[in-house]
Design a protein around this motif. Structure first.
Motif, PDB file in Angstrom:
ATOM      1  N   SER A  53      -3.984   4.380   8.271  1.00  0.00           N
ATOM      2  CA  SER A  53      -3.098   3.440   7.654  1.00  0.00           C
ATOM      3  C   SER A  53      -1.978   4.654   7.081  1.00  0.00           C
ATOM      4  CB  SER A  53      -4.058   3.147   6.515  1.00  0.00           C
ATOM      5  OG  SER A  53      -4.950   4.694   5.290  1.00  0.00           O
ATOM      6  N   PHE A  54      -1.685   5.043   8.265  1.00  0.00           N
ATOM      7  CA  PHE A  54      -0.293   6.388   7.664  1.00  0.00           C
ATOM      8  C   PHE A  54       1.107   5.110   7.407  1.00  0.00           C
ATOM      9  CE2 PHE A  54       3.905   7.839   9.386  1.00  0.00           C
ATOM     10  CZ  PHE A  54       3.570   9.041   8.857  1.00  0.00           C
ATOM     11  N   SER A  55       0.983   4.041   7.514  1.00  0.00           N
ATOM     12  CA  SER A  55       2.212   2.680   7.434  1.00  0.00           C
ATOM     13  C   SER A  55       2.729   3.012   5.695  1.00  0.00           C
ATOM     14  CB  SER A  55       2.406   1.169   7.333  1.00  0.00           C
ATOM     15  OG  SER A  55       0.755   0.943   7.783  1.00  0.00           O
ATOM     16  N   GLN A  56       1.228   2.818   4.573  1.00  0.00           N
ATOM     17  CA  GLN A  56       1.662   3.101   3.942  1.00  0.00           C
ATOM     18  C   GLN A  56       2.334   4.351   3.138  1.00  0.00           C
ATOM     19  OE1 GLN A  56      -1.854   3.675   1.099  1.00  0.00           O
ATOM     20  NE2 GLN A  56      -3.010   3.894   2.757  1.00  0.00           N
ATOM     21  N   PHE A  57       2.133   5.454   3.837  1.00  0.00           N
ATOM     22  CA  PHE A  57       2.853   6.794   3.776  1.00  0.00           C
ATOM     23  C   PHE A  57       4.523   7.257   4.106  1.00  0.00           C
ATOM     24  CE2 PHE A  57      -1.885   7.613   3.370  1.00  0.00           C
ATOM     25  CZ  PHE A  57      -1.930   7.841   2.264  1.00  0.00           C
TER      26      PHE A  57
END
Length: 745
Positions: A53-57
């Motif tokens: 879920s990298f996109s949230q960071f």
């Protein structure tokens, strides 16, 4: 019994995450790459993986980015444009790798990005972006996680030493190179003018330096011949043109060059790697050749070659032109002139042609010079001088004998022979070939009914070769017209009529296809008579291999289309007013005097009982019975004043059963190429003939036709139709004596 208990503690050491920065493609990112967009920066993780879920960071990644320059140093750099170049949506897991080891930073385009020096972009990576929660670190021994953006640069390549004598000779080339994808704008002459305007000199504010580089730069930087862009247009070759007037007295002159934004494809000026400039050293104790133009073999044959030998820090010992020693010294000077290529110059000089003691004349000094520093050299006319076939130019070399100078010391020259040179350029010539497709009248260019299907100018080149690619850039510069206005005529529509892409070259022949232009017109403002347009074409130097404008000129005449002819163009002069009392009678032939260039442009005359030339109104054909030049037939027009004036004797109708010619009429001319009637005069009053003994409408009045010719006119009308220049001088009657003789009959 004691028991020894040993406790062993096992420490599990986990290797930390390591992140490498990798730039796919060339491995580097340039300033122009940022403007174009699409490049990627990969963060490659080793010993760990990015969380799915990298996109949230991603926002945290973007917010952690800093630059080595900052906003104050680079106001248009990465940090001021980061919202456009790297939105958080452009920081994504690279799913081309299914191990979640690569994050891609996809750089978006921003055409306003501009930096003056290389910029280093630092990336801070939070620990919550990895599966282990560890903060990834760069490899040991390397700096912070970052990538570099290299600034576009301009680099000047010049010879190691430049002297003022070399500038006068014009044998220098400098090169400006752009790096990192920056390019020059193609085919924009205004950009070159902008660049020349920005060239400055260290001597430009020194009052006594009246011939320094800044004063002479528009000649040294020749916009037509001196600039050449090399594909892929990141390299500009500038050939400094010879300027015989260039001169300065300081020890050196420093030239500074600035590139204008109008010359850059990006609109930004790249940072010079080092100052764009060069130094010109003084050449003391020397002589230079001063001339206003290039010398060609045609000029030598015609005797129009003049140049000046200007001494620096010395004087000519040629004051008494009549003494034997001076003549001897001049002969010694003549003997030093030799052809470097052993051409025809030597043979003609040995025959006593080209130069004589009378060819050398001392001139008065210029404001910044002393007496006897300027020696005018005038080549004598030599019709037999010819450059050998295949020679583009002959170099004439000469030296200065010590006896011709007050100091007795030969002037300095950079050549091994301590000599000086000038060039005589070979010169081609053009021949205009017959082309039935040349435009004949303005209707051809306007595309009116009856216009030519195509308009082609054909030119043949002799003793030279065409340079097709270069010629298309400059061919428009060779056109001129006798109507040089911005409001009407060929030159006002040149860009639309002459399309460089419509030039074709086969062998030594060139064809220029002219385009139609509906807004073209020859007619000027109201109250001024239109004239045929004469268009001339002189071939520019860049069109040919010899780089010398070939001799000859191609011309074509665009005549006036009838639709552009006003009805009345000229008010009768006071001297013409007595003719107002002349009368045209219904049963007598009358003469019309016409000033024109070619009778074949019109084929029919009518007398129409309306001021409008309309086939729907009543008319009768006017049949000429006599047609001749005014120098042969009796005319009122002065043949010396109007050499092309003709007289036409017109007969009244053969049959007047249904109507009478008495009334107000107009003369109309029918032009074959426009299929249009045009009125060429003011209305004419035809009266009943008082000598006519027959009743009106008898039907046959041919027997009572009077041979007299009675003048009717009251106007001197300048009319130019189809460019063939009708001047309706008058409609005249014969002398009253002839009328009296007719009455006696």
């Amino acid at each position: 019994m004691k028991t020894l208990i040993i406790i062993v503690t096992l420490v599990l050491i986990v290797e930390g995450s390591i992140v490498n920065v990798f730039v796919p493609g060339q491995g580097t990112i340039s300033e122009t790459d940022i403007r174009a967009g699409g490049r990627e920066v990969h963060l490659v993780l080793k010993g760990d993986t990015w969380i799915p879920s990298f996109s949230q960071f991603a926002v945290g990644i973007v917010n952690s980015i800093t630059s080595s320059s900052g906003l104050t140093v680079e106001p248009d750099g990465f940090m001021s444009k980061i919202g456009t170049i790297l939105p958080h949506t452009s920081v994504v897991i690279d799913h081309r790798k299914n191990d979640f080891s690569v994050v891609a930073l996809i750089l978006q385009p921003d055409v306003t990005y501009n930096i003056r020096k290389d910029e280093l972009i630092y990336i801070g990576i939070p620990g919550n972006t990895t599966l282990s929660g560890a903060i990834p670190l760069p490899p040991e021994g390397t700096g912070p996680t970052s990538f570099a953006i290299t600034a576009a640069q301009s680099i000047l390549e010049v010879p190691p030493v430049i002297t003022e004598e070399q500038i006068r000779a014009g044998d220098l080339k400098i090169v400006i190179l752009l790096t990192n994808g920056e390019t020059f704008v193609q085919r924009r002459p205004s950009a070159i003018h902008d660049m020349i305007a920005q060239v400055s000199s260290s001597l430009e504010n020194v009052p006594e330096e009246v011939s320094s580089f800044n004063v002479r730069k528009n000649l040294i930087f020749n916009t037509e011949l001196g600039f050449e862009l090399i594909s892929p247009y990141d390299r500009l070759h500038i050939k400094l043109q010879a300027d015989m007037f260039y001169n300065f007295y300081a020890e050196r002159e420093i030239i500074n060059i600035s590139l204008p934004t109008s010359f850059m494809t990006s609109g930004f000026v790249p940072t010079p790697r080092s100052p764009l400039g060069f130094v010109i050293l003084n050449s003391p104790g020397t002589v230079w050749i001063e001339t206003t133009t290039s010398i060609t073999e045609l000029m030598v044959r015609s005797g129009t070659v003049e140049f000046i030998l200007v001494l620096k820090h010395d004087k000519w010992n040629l004051v008494d032109n009549t003494s034997l020693p001076v003549i001897t010294r001049k002969l010694d000077l003549i003997q030093t002139f030799r052809s470097v290529k052993k051409g025809s110059w030597d043979a003609r000089l040995a025959a006593g042609a080209l130069l004589s003691p009378q060819s050398f004349i001392l001139l008065d000094p210029q404001p910044d010079e002393q007496q006897n520093q300027r020696l005018l050299v005038k080549l004598t006319k030599d019709p037999l001088y010819r450059l050998e076939s295949g020679i583009s130019a002959d170099e004439i070399q000469f030296s200065i004998p010590p006896g011709t100078l007050i100091s007795g010391i030969p002037p300095y020259s950079s050549t091994v022979e301590n000599s000086f040179r000038f060039s005589i350029k070979a010169m081609g010539d053009i021949t205009q070939l017959y082309s039935p497709s040349e435009p004949e009248h303005s209707g051809d260019i306007m595309g009116l009914p009856g216009a030519k299907h195509s308009m082609i100018i054909r030119i043949s080149l002799n003793k030279d070769k065409w340079k097709a690619a270069d010629c298309r850039d400059v061919i428009r510069n060779g056109f001129s017209s006798n109507i040089p206005t911005a409001t009407h005529g060929f030159m006002s529509k040149l860009d639309r009529i002459v399309n460089p892409a419509s030039i074709s070259i086969v062998g030594n022949e060139m064809e220029i296809m002219l385009a139609r232009e509906s807004t073209y017109t020859i007619a000027p403002t109201a109250g001024t008579a239109p004239v045929p347009e004469i268009v001339s074409l002189r071939i520019p130097a860049r069109c040919v291999a010899l780089r010398v404008p070939p001799g000859g000129v191609a011309t074509f005449t665009i005549d006036l289309h009838p639709s552009e002819v006003p009805y009345s163009l000229y008010t009768p002069r006071e001297a013409d007013r007595p003719e107002m009392f002349d009368i045209v009678y219904a049963n007598r032939p009358f003469n019309m005097e016409v000033h024109y260039a070619n009778a074949k442009t019109w084929k029919q005359l009518r007398l129409v009982n309306s001021i409008q030339c309309d086939t729907g109104v009543r008319f009768y054909e006017v049949n000429p019975v006599d047609f001749g030049n005014c120098s042969e037939l009796a005319c009122r027009t002065q043949a010396t004043a109007f050499p092309n004036a003709h007289v036409i004797r017109l007969l009244p109708p053969k049959n007047t059963v249904d109507w009478t010619p008495v009334g107000t009429w107009s003369i109309c001319v029918f032009f074959w190429y426009s299929a249009k009637w045009t009125r060429i005069g003011q209305p004419i009053d035809i009266q009943a003939d008082p000598l006519d003994q027959s009743s009106p409408g008898d039907g046959d009045i041919a027997s009572s036709v009077d041979a007299s010719v009675i003048a009717v006119g009251a106007f001197f009308l300048l009319i130019l139709v189809g460019g063939l220049g009708f001047v309706i001088k008058t409609i005249c009657l014969s002398a009253k004596r002839e009328a009296e003789e007719q009455r006696k009959l």
